[in-house]
Design a protein around this motif. Sequence first.
Motif, short mmCIF file in Angstrom:
data_model
loop_
_atom_site.label_atom_id
_atom_site.label_comp_id
_atom_site.label_asym_id
_atom_site.label_seq_id
_atom_site.Cartn_x
_atom_site.Cartn_y
_atom_site.Cartn_z
N VAL A 63 138.43 8.43 -11.59
CA VAL A 63 138.16 9.56 -10.65
C VAL A 63 139.39 10.09 -9.87
O VAL A 63 140.28 9.16 -9.44
CB VAL A 63 136.98 9.15 -9.89
CG1 VAL A 63 135.75 9.16 -10.94
CG2 VAL A 63 137.27 8.30 -9.11
N GLY A 64 139.36 11.20 -9.61
CA GLY A 64 140.33 11.73 -8.73
C GLY A 64 139.82 11.60 -7.05
O GLY A 64 138.67 12.21 -6.80
N LEU A 65 140.42 11.06 -6.20
CA LEU A 65 140.00 10.90 -4.89
C LEU A 65 141.06 11.73 -4.13
O LEU A 65 142.17 11.80 -3.90
CB LEU A 65 140.21 9.65 -4.31
CG LEU A 65 139.26 8.52 -5.22
CD1 LEU A 65 139.26 7.00 -4.24
CD2 LEU A 65 137.89 8.86 -4.86
N VAL A 66 140.47 12.68 -3.21
CA VAL A 66 141.22 13.40 -2.14
C VAL A 66 141.71 12.66 -1.19
O VAL A 66 141.26 11.52 -0.60
CB VAL A 66 140.30 14.34 -1.34
CG1 VAL A 66 140.91 15.30 -0.40
CG2 VAL A 66 139.54 15.37 -2.33
N VAL A 118 145.25 17.35 -2.39
CA VAL A 118 145.80 16.26 -3.23
C VAL A 118 144.75 15.16 -3.74
O VAL A 118 144.00 14.65 -3.01
CB VAL A 118 146.93 15.48 -2.58
CG1 VAL A 118 147.73 14.28 -3.26
CG2 VAL A 118 147.97 16.73 -1.96
N HIS A 119 144.73 15.16 -4.95
CA HIS A 119 143.79 13.98 -5.70
C HIS A 119 145.04 12.87 -6.08
O HIS A 119 146.05 13.13 -6.45
CB HIS A 119 143.30 14.36 -6.83
CG HIS A 119 141.84 15.28 -6.48
ND1 HIS A 119 141.71 15.98 -7.57
CD2 HIS A 119 140.93 14.95 -5.72
CE1 HIS A 119 140.39 16.50 -7.35
NE2 HIS A 119 139.95 15.95 -6.27
N VAL A 120 144.71 11.67 -5.81
CA VAL A 120 145.12 10.61 -6.46
C VAL A 120 144.24 9.91 -7.33
O VAL A 120 142.77 9.70 -7.05
CB VAL A 120 145.36 9.53 -5.54
CG1 VAL A 120 145.93 8.04 -6.14
CG2 VAL A 120 146.62 9.94 -4.45
N THR A 126 137.71 -0.13 -8.82
CA THR A 126 138.57 -1.07 -8.20
C THR A 126 139.21 0.00 -6.87
O THR A 126 139.89 -0.65 -6.13
CB THR A 126 139.92 -1.69 -8.79
OG1 THR A 126 140.63 -0.45 -9.38
CG2 THR A 126 139.28 -2.58 -9.91
N ASN A 127 139.25 1.25 -7.10
CA ASN A 127 139.90 2.09 -6.37
C ASN A 127 141.61 1.97 -6.39
O ASN A 127 141.99 2.48 -5.47
CB ASN A 127 139.24 2.21 -4.86
CG ASN A 127 138.23 2.88 -4.67
OD1 ASN A 127 137.98 3.83 -5.49
ND2 ASN A 127 137.42 2.88 -3.80
N ARG A 128 141.94 1.46 -7.33
CA ARG A 128 143.37 1.13 -7.44
C ARG A 128 143.91 2.37 -8.39
O ARG A 128 143.23 2.92 -9.26
CB ARG A 128 143.77 0.08 -8.31
CG ARG A 128 143.21 -1.50 -7.55
CD ARG A 128 144.05 -1.73 -6.25
NE ARG A 128 145.29 -1.80 -6.53
CZ ARG A 128 146.10 -1.79 -5.66
NH1 ARG A 128 145.81 -1.73 -4.19
NH2 ARG A 128 147.45 -1.87 -5.77
#
Length: 146
Positions: A63-66, A118-120, A126-128
Motif C-alpha cells: 500500500v502507499g502511505l502518505v 507523496v506516497h511511500v 511490516t510498514n517497511r
Amino acid sequence: MSERAPDPSRADYRHFQMIHTRWMDNDVYGHVNNVQYYSYFDTAVNQYLIEAGCLDFRDGTVVGLVVETGCSYRRSLAFPDVVEVGVRVARIGSSSVTYEVGVFKRGDEAVCAFGRFVHVYVERSTNRPVPIPEPARRAMEAIQVT
C-alpha cells in the motif's frame, strides 16, 4: 524578494476526478475549510489508482502511505460546488511517488488550490518500504509530467 511561480492551469494536469462538495465541508465562514482540500487530494489520487486497477486497499499486500502533503489556496469553494481535481505525477522513485494536484471549480479555468502529495509504498504487514509495484508504476507513468 523572489517572484512567485505562476499558478498551474487545467492543461498542466493529466487526469481529472470530479468530486461533489458536501454540506459538512463548509466552515463557519461559509466556504470549504482548508482541511477538506487534503481529502480531495487523497480521494482523487486513490480513485485514479483504483480505476487503473493497481490499488487493492482492502486486501493488497503493498500500500502507499502518505508521508508528505502541502497546499496553496487561491480561491474559495463552497457547498454545493462541484470540483474537478487534476492529478499528475511529478516524480517516481524506487518506493515513492510525488503527485501534484490542482482543485478547480467545475468549468472554471482558475485554480482554487494546488499542492503535492507523496506516497511511500510499504508492505502492509511490516510498514517497511518496498519497490513500487509494476502495475502502479505504469499507472503513474501514464500521468507523469517531465
